[in-house]
Design a protein around this motif. Structure first.
Motif, PDB file in Angstrom:
ATOM      1  N   ASP A 174     -35.604 -37.476   0.963  1.00 35.14           N
ATOM      2  CA  ASP A 174     -34.948 -36.908  -0.217  1.00 35.14           C
ATOM      3  C   ASP A 174     -35.388 -35.470  -0.454  1.00 35.14           C
ATOM      4  OD1 ASP A 174     -37.506 -37.198  -1.181  1.00 35.14           O
ATOM      5  OD2 ASP A 174     -37.067 -39.025  -2.310  1.00 35.14           O
ATOM      6  N   ASP A 203     -25.446 -41.073   3.341  1.00 38.72           N
ATOM      7  CA  ASP A 203     -25.279 -42.313   2.600  1.00 38.72           C
ATOM      8  C   ASP A 203     -24.945 -43.385   3.649  1.00 38.72           C
ATOM      9  OD1 ASP A 203     -24.555 -44.305   0.894  1.00 38.72           O
ATOM     10  OD2 ASP A 203     -22.640 -43.389   0.330  1.00 38.72           O
ATOM     11  N   SER A 211     -26.320 -38.515   0.502  1.00 37.76           N
ATOM     12  CA  SER A 211     -26.720 -39.505  -0.495  1.00 37.76           C
ATOM     13  C   SER A 211     -26.841 -38.840  -1.876  1.00 37.76           C
ATOM     14  CB  SER A 211     -28.065 -40.120  -0.100  1.00 37.76           C
ATOM     15  OG  SER A 211     -28.633 -40.738  -1.231  1.00 37.76           O
ATOM     16  N   ARG A 214     -30.336 -39.450  -3.488  1.00 34.28           N
ATOM     17  CA  ARG A 214     -31.512 -38.732  -2.990  1.00 34.28           C
ATOM     18  C   ARG A 214     -31.317 -37.215  -2.961  1.00 34.28           C
ATOM     19  NH1 ARG A 214     -31.579 -40.773   1.942  1.00 34.28           N
ATOM     20  NH2 ARG A 214     -29.938 -42.286   1.585  1.00 34.28           N
TER      21      ARG A 214
END
Ligand code: GLC
Length: 687
Positions: A174, A203, A211, A214
Motif C-alpha cells: 500500500d 485489485d 486497489s 490500499r
C-alpha cells in the motif's frame, strides 16, 4: 553485406526493418540438410573461433560448449543447466579467421547446438520449415553487429530518469509501505529515482485496476512521490482475470480479443489472478485495445511500466490438472515402484508451462489462424509493441520507461528488458555481467538484472558487490521476491557503504547516459567484450569477466564471496580508479598485462583507457537534482584528444540534434596538458 534466404512460408515477426531482397543461389557458409520437412544447418568451427550472441541466454560471452533452445520460457529457477530463458534472440556470430553472423528469424522454437554434441560443430535447427535466414559478412565482429543492428532498427530509448537507482520488491502492498521505503532512502541519503509496484497494487491482480482500499487517491500519491523525485512504475501482466463485471474481461470476451482453444472458446490458464484469458497480442486490433488501457495509469501521472508473465507463463491449465488427477488416482501404492513415484512427481512439477498446453490454443493474426507454438516467441514481443504504440499516443513527444520479461528481436525497438527471476547467487552476478554484451548485440541496450537477486536470501556482501556491477547497467534496479530476506539497501545495518556506492552511479550518469544514447543512435554496443576492441590480442579474446563500457572505460566487477580484489587483464596500459564514493578514489597507472587489483567490499574498480577521459558530475539524490553544468574530469593521457559527451533534455524525443554533443578536450599547450570544455571543469585529475 547481408544475404537473405527464405524457407517455406514464414510468419512475419517484425524483427527486421530494412528491405533486403532474397539472395540467389545456395546458402553460403552453412551446409544444410533436410529432415522431415525441417532444415538442419551445420557450420564447422575452427578451434579458436569465438561464437558471440544469442542475447539473453545462459553460458558465457563465448557461447561454445552448450545447447541453447530459443523458446521464451518462464524460468523461476535459473540453474546452470537451463537451455531457455525468457527472451529469444536468434542472432549469433562467428569470430575467428572467418567472421560471419547468422540470424534465424523464426517465430517458433530454434535450437542452437554450439559445439556441445561435437566440439567443432555448430548446428542450428529451426523447429519448423518456415523461417528466414540472414547471413551477415563483415570485416570484424563489431562491424557485423552494427550491420545486424541497422537491419533490425534503432533500439528503444529510455528517459534519463530511468538511469537513476530504482527499488522494487514483490509485496509492497500500500501507499504507506511505499512511503516508508522512500523515507528510508531519503533519510539515509541513498539516492533513489523510482519505486516499483508489483502485482499487489492491483485489485485482485486485475490489470489496469488500482486497489481503492490500499491506494485511495492514486493520482495524488503519484504527485506526492514525484515531488520527492520518485517515479512509480507499475507492473502489467499478460493474463486477464476471468471475472464477470471486470471491464477488461468483459470487453475482451465481447470483441473476441482473447486467444482461443481448439473448440473456439476462450483459452483458460492459471496465473497470478487465478483463471485468466490471454489477450491475442498477435492481432493488431487487440494490441490497440489492450494498449489503450494503459491510459488508466498514465492519466494518474505514471510514466513507466514493466510488462510481465508474457512468455506467456502458465502455472496450470484445466487439462493439465485433469491429467495429473487421473495419474494420482491411478497411482498404485502396492507396486512399490520408485520409478512410478518419480513419474508422478514429474507430472505434478511439470504442470506449469507445458509444451502440450502451448500447442492447444490459437491466435488470429489479422485474419490468419495460427497455433500458438508456431508463433510462441512473438507473444511477449507483441505485448511490448502494444504498450509502446499506445504510450507514444498517450504521452506524445515524451519518453516513457518500458521493459518486458519475454522478448523477441523487434521488441528492442519498443522497450528494454530485465533478465527475469534470477537468484541471490554469486554465479548470477557473473551471469548478469556476461549477458550484457550479448544483449547489446541483439539490440537490447536498456537492460539489467534484478540486483541482489530475485529469489533466495541476499547477503550484505552480495548486494554490495552486485551493486558494483549494477552502477554501470542502464537499468539499475534492486528487486526481490516475496518471502525472501528484505533487500532494500537500508536493511543491512550501516547504510554508509550503500550510499557511497550508489552516489558513484549518480556522478557517472552523464557518461553512462551519453554512451548509451550514442550506442542507440549509431547502432553500437554499450558493453563490449575486450576482443571487440582488441581483436588481435589473443589473451583479450579469452576474457569473460571484464567489459568495455562506452568509449573510455573498462569495468572489472568483483563477483566472488570474501574476495579482497581480483585478477584483471589489461590489453594496454590503463589508469585504475578505485572508487569508494563519488569523491573518494585512489589512482594507479597500470601496464598492459595481468594484475591483481585490490578492492574492498565497499569499493568499485574501473579503468580508464589510454588517451580517454571520464567526465563526472556531482552526485545527487535523484536525477532531477543532477547538476550537469559542472564536471570533474579524470583523464589518462600523453597527448591531446577529444571526447564528445551526448546530452539532451532526457525526456523528449528530440535526440537527433547535432546540438546534443558537448565537447571535452585535453589540449596540449607548450608541452603541458590541460582540459577544455564548454562546461565548467571544476577539477582535472590527469595521469
Ligand atoms: C514474476 C516476475 C517477478 C515478479 C513476480 C510477481 O516472477 O518475474 O519480477 O516480482 O512475477 O509479480
Amino acid at each position: 553485406m547481408i544475404k537473405k534466404y527464405v524457407y517455406g512460408t514464414p510468419i512475419p515477426t517484425d524483427a527486421v526493418v530494412q528491405t533486403i531482397e532474397p539472395a540467389e543461389g545456395p546458402v553460403q557458409y552453412l551446409s544444410e540438410l533436410e529432415m522431415d520437412g525441417k532444415i538442419l544447418f551445420h557450420y564447422v568451427m575452427e578451434k579458436d573461433d569465438i561464437v558471440y550472441g544469442l542475447g539473453e541466454a545462459m553460458g558465457g560471452i563465448n557461447k561454445r560448449g552448450r545447447v541453447y533452445r530459443s523458446f521464451c520460457s518462464d524460468v523461476p529457477d535459473q540453474t546452470e543447466d537451463k537451455e531457455s530463458l525468457y527472451g529469444c534472440h536468434n542472432f549469433l556470430l562467428i569470430s575467428g579467421m572467418i567472421q560471419v553472423g547468422f540470424f534465424v528469424d523464426c517465430a517458433s522454437e530454434v535450437t542452437f547446438d554450439v559445439g556441445y554434441t561435437s566440439p567443432n560443430m555448430l548446428n542450428i535447427k529451426p523447429g519448423c520449415g518456415d523461417f528466414v535466414l540472414y547471413i551477415i559478412e563483415g570485416k570484424s565482429a563489431a562491424d557485423i553487429v552494427k550491420q545486424f543492428r541497422e537491419m533490425i532498427g534503432r533500439s528503444y530509448i529510455a528517459p534519463r530518469w530511468a538511469f537513476g537507482f530504482q527499488q522494487s520488491r514483490w509485496s509492497y502492498r500500500d501507499e504507506d509501505e511505499i512511503r516508508d521505503v522512500v523515507r528510508h532512502y531519503r533519510d539515509s541519503g541513498i539516492p533513489l529515482d523510482a519505486v516499483y509496484m508489483d502485482i499487489d497494487y492491483m485489485d485482485g491482480y486485475k490489470d489496469f485496476t488500482i486497489s481503492q482500499e490500499r491506494f485511495p487517491d492514486f493520482p495524488a500519491f503519484v504527485q506526492e512521490m514525484k515531488a520527492q523525485g520518485i517515479r512509480l512504475v507499475p507492473i502489467i501482466d499478460a493474463g486477464v482475470k476471468i471475472e464477470p463485471g471486470y471491464e477488461i474481461y468483459e470487453e475482451g470476451k465481447q470483441y473476441q480479443f482473447f486467444c482461443k482453444g481448439s473448440d473456439g472458446s476462450d483459452f483458460v490458464a492459471g496465473v497470478w489472478p487465478g483463471r485468466t484469458h490471454f489477450p491475442d497480442f498477435l492481432n493488431s486490433q487487440v494490441r490497440m485495445w489492450f494498449g489503450s488501457k494503459y491510459k488508466v495509469l498514465t492519466d494518474c501521472g505514471v510514466e513507466g511500466f514493466w510488462n510481465d508473465m508474457n512468455e506467456p507463463a502458465m502455472f496450470f491449465t484445466e487439462d493439465g490438472i485433469r491429467e495429473a488427477k487421473e495419474y494420482v488416482q491411478s497411482f498404485d501404492f502396492a507396486t512399490n515402484d520408485p520409478g512410478q513415484f518419480f513419474q508422478l512427481k514429474d507430472k505434478l512439477t511439470g504442470l506449469s508451462n507445458r509444451q502440450k498446453d502451448y500447442e492447444s490454443f490459437f491466435h488470429n493474426m489479422d485474419g490468419v489462424i495460427v497455433r500458438h507454438d508456431r508463433v510462441h516467441n512473438l507473444y511477449g514481443s507483441y505485448m511490448t509493441r502494444s504498450a509502446s504504440d499506445a504510450l507514444q499516443q498517450l504521452l506524445p513527444g515524451k519518453r516513457f520507461l518500458l521493459f518486458s520479461r519475454a522478448s523477441y528481436i523487434g521488441s528492442h525497438r519498443n522497450g528494454g528488458l530485465w533478465t527475469g527471476d534470477n537468484q541471490s547467487w554469486w554465479s548470477h552476478l557473473l551471469l548478469n555481467l556476461k549477458m550484457m554484451p550479448s544483449l547489446n548485440m541483439c539490440g537490447y541496450l536498456y537492460s539489467g538484472a534484478d540486483l541482489g537477486g530475485f529469489g533466495c536470501n541476499c547477503s550484505r556482501e552480495l548486494l554490495l558487490r552486485w551493486l558494483g556491477l549494477g552502477i554501470f547497467t542502464p537499468l539499475m534496479r534492486n528487486h526481490a521476491a516475496i518471502g525472501t530476506r528484505r533487500q532494500e539497501c537500508y536493511r543491512f545495518g550501516d547504510t554508509e557503504d550503500f550510499k557511497n556506492l550508489i552516489s558513484i552511479r549518480y556522478s557517472l550518469i552523464p557518461y553512462l547516459y551519453s554512451e548509451y544514447m550514442k550506442a542507440c543512435l549509431h547502432s553500437e554496443m554499450l558493453f563490449r567484450p575486450l576482443a571487440f576492441d582488441y581483436p588481435s590480442d589473443d589473451f583479450a579474446r579469452t576474457v569473460e569477466d571484464q567489459l568495455l563500457l562506452g568509449e573510455s572505460i573498462m569495468i572489472t566487477p568483483i563477483y566472488e564471496q570474501n574476495a579482497k580484489g581480483r585478477y584483471v587483464y589489461l590489453p594496454e596500459d590503463m589508469l585504475l580508479v578505485v572508487f569508494r564514493s563519488s569523491s573518494v578514489r585512489r589512482y594507479q597507472v597500470m601496464k598492459k598485462g595481468l594484475h591483481y587489483v585490490s578492492a574492498a567490499m565497499n569499493e568499485v574498480p574501473l579503468f580508464i583507457r589510454k588517451n580517454k577521459l571520464l567526465p563526472l558530475c556531482r552526485t545527487s539524490q535523484c536525477t532531477e537534482e543532477m547538476d550537469t553544468s559542472m564536471f570533474e574530469v579524470i583523464a589518462f593521457a600523453d597527448r591531446g584528444f577529444e571526447y564528445s559527451l551526448y546530452e539532451d533534455d532526457g525526456t523528449t524525443t528530440a535526440y537527433d540534434s547535432e546540438k546534443n554533443y558537448v565537447r571535452f578536450a585535453i589540449q596540449e599547450t607548450e608541452g603541458a596538458l590541460a582540459a577544455a570544455s564548454d562546461k565548467t571543469i571544476v577539477k582535472l585529475t590527469l595521469y
